[in-house]
Design a protein around this motif. Structure first.
Motif, PDB file in Angstrom:
ATOM      1  N   ARG A 116      -6.458  -9.077  -0.715  1.00 37.35           N
ATOM      2  CA  ARG A 116      -6.123  -7.921   0.116  1.00 37.35           C
ATOM      3  C   ARG A 116      -6.068  -8.428   1.542  1.00 37.35           C
ATOM      4  O   ARG A 116      -6.773  -9.362   1.920  1.00 37.35           O
ATOM      5  CB  ARG A 116      -7.130  -6.805  -0.055  1.00 37.35           C
ATOM      6  N   ILE A 117      -5.203  -7.850   2.325  1.00 36.28           N
ATOM      7  CA  ILE A 117      -5.018  -8.282   3.703  1.00 36.28           C
ATOM      8  C   ILE A 117      -5.563  -7.207   4.620  1.00 36.28           C
ATOM      9  O   ILE A 117      -5.109  -6.056   4.589  1.00 36.28           O
ATOM     10  CB  ILE A 117      -3.523  -8.575   3.978  1.00 36.28           C
ATOM     11  N   LEU A 145     -15.140  -4.632   3.647  1.00 33.48           N
ATOM     12  CA  LEU A 145     -15.104  -5.734   2.685  1.00 33.48           C
ATOM     13  C   LEU A 145     -15.829  -5.387   1.391  1.00 33.48           C
ATOM     14  O   LEU A 145     -15.415  -5.808   0.316  1.00 33.48           O
ATOM     15  CB  LEU A 145     -15.724  -6.987   3.292  1.00 33.48           C
ATOM     16  N   LEU A 146     -16.900  -4.619   1.479  1.00 39.81           N
ATOM     17  CA  LEU A 146     -17.694  -4.285   0.297  1.00 39.81           C
ATOM     18  C   LEU A 146     -17.073  -3.175  -0.552  1.00 39.81           C
ATOM     19  O   LEU A 146     -17.556  -2.901  -1.648  1.00 39.81           O
ATOM     20  CB  LEU A 146     -19.118  -3.901   0.715  1.00 39.81           C
ATOM     21  N   GLN A 147     -16.000  -2.564  -0.092  1.00 41.19           N
ATOM     22  CA  GLN A 147     -15.343  -1.491  -0.837  1.00 41.19           C
ATOM     23  C   GLN A 147     -14.444  -2.004  -1.956  1.00 41.19           C
ATOM     24  O   GLN A 147     -13.941  -1.231  -2.755  1.00 41.19           O
ATOM     25  CB  GLN A 147     -14.504  -0.623   0.117  1.00 41.19           C
ATOM     26  N   ASP A 148     -14.221  -3.312  -2.015  1.00 38.23           N
ATOM     27  CA  ASP A 148     -13.258  -3.880  -2.944  1.00 38.23           C
ATOM     28  C   ASP A 148     -13.712  -5.293  -3.289  1.00 38.23           C
ATOM     29  O   ASP A 148     -14.132  -6.033  -2.410  1.00 38.23           O
ATOM     30  CB  ASP A 148     -11.882  -3.900  -2.258  1.00 38.23           C
ATOM     31  N   ASP A 149     -13.631  -5.669  -4.562  1.00 38.82           N
ATOM     32  CA  ASP A 149     -14.098  -6.992  -4.987  1.00 38.82           C
ATOM     33  C   ASP A 149     -13.077  -8.107  -4.783  1.00 38.82           C
ATOM     34  O   ASP A 149     -13.410  -9.283  -4.936  1.00 38.82           O
ATOM     35  CB  ASP A 149     -14.492  -6.962  -6.464  1.00 38.82           C
ATOM     36  N   ARG A 191     -23.655 -11.706   5.401  1.00 42.65           N
ATOM     37  CA  ARG A 191     -23.972 -12.382   4.139  1.00 42.65           C
ATOM     38  C   ARG A 191     -22.793 -12.289   3.166  1.00 42.65           C
ATOM     39  O   ARG A 191     -22.911 -12.653   2.011  1.00 42.65           O
ATOM     40  CB  ARG A 191     -25.210 -11.742   3.507  1.00 42.65           C
ATOM     41  N   HIS A 192     -21.667 -11.776   3.643  1.00 44.36           N
ATOM     42  CA  HIS A 192     -20.526 -11.523   2.763  1.00 44.36           C
ATOM     43  C   HIS A 192     -19.305 -12.373   3.105  1.00 44.36           C
ATOM     44  O   HIS A 192     -18.185 -12.030   2.734  1.00 44.36           O
ATOM     45  CB  HIS A 192     -20.172 -10.034   2.807  1.00 44.36           C
TER      46      HIS A 192
END
Length: 179
Positions: free
Chosen positions: A5-6, A54-58, A81-82
């Protein structure tokens, strides 16, 4: 592997409708990371928002930053940490927020974070950017471990630079995908 994803990371005051980031959003379906306050940007708030998106999608993400968005990537990468969720970053027109004439709204973006990024990155720098001398921007990019692409005298690499849909930038982004 899932397609990347961009994520578009505009700078201070967001990117207007004729900016290449806005054009990419319309043309390619890229996702703009909306910030709570575009006019008085707080570094910690912007970093938290990037983590949240960023945490909304793997899927792995490619970050496409313009101006203050470049400083966001550098700051976020030092603390999050991501970072493993990011495949690469295109950093366009990194500004010098440490300049004496930097607007007061940007003073909390000092000092500039200069840690090496934990993912591939390309910095695109204009030789006559009014918000950062090319030498300073190139040094930031070197500190971040970014490959530098000099764009020549193109101003702040925004809508006023006449980039249109900026296919050259898109090609650089696709090069990051292949890493």
């Amino acid at each position: 592997m899932n397609p990347s994803r961009i994520l578009l990371l505009p700078g201070w005051q967001n990117s207007g409708p004729d900016h290449w980031q806005s054009r990419w959003e319309r043309l390619h379906g890229d996702e703009r990371v909306e910030q709570h306050d575009w006019h008085w940007p707080r570094r910690g708030d912007w970093m938290a928002r990037l983590d949240e998106v960023l945490l909304q999608d793997d899927r792995p993400a490619l970050l496409v930053a313009h101006s203050l968005g470049c400083q966001l990537v550098a700051s976020w990468a030092e603390h999050s940490r991501h970072t493993a969720r990011v495949q690469g970053a295109l950093l366009v027109a990194p500004p010098d927020t440490e300049r004496d004439d930097a607007p007061p709204q940007l003073h909390n973006w000092r000092p500039i974070r200069r840690g090496r990024l934990p993912f591939a990155s390309i910095a695109v720098i204009s030789s006559d950017d009014p918000y950062g001398a090319a030498e300073r921007s190139a040094q930031m990019a070197a500190d971040w471990g970014s490959r530098v692409v000099m764009a020549g005298p193109r101003g702040h690499l925004n809508a006023e630079s006449g980039l249109g849909d900026w296919p050259e930038g898109r090609a650089l982004l696709h090069g990051l995908k292949d890493n």
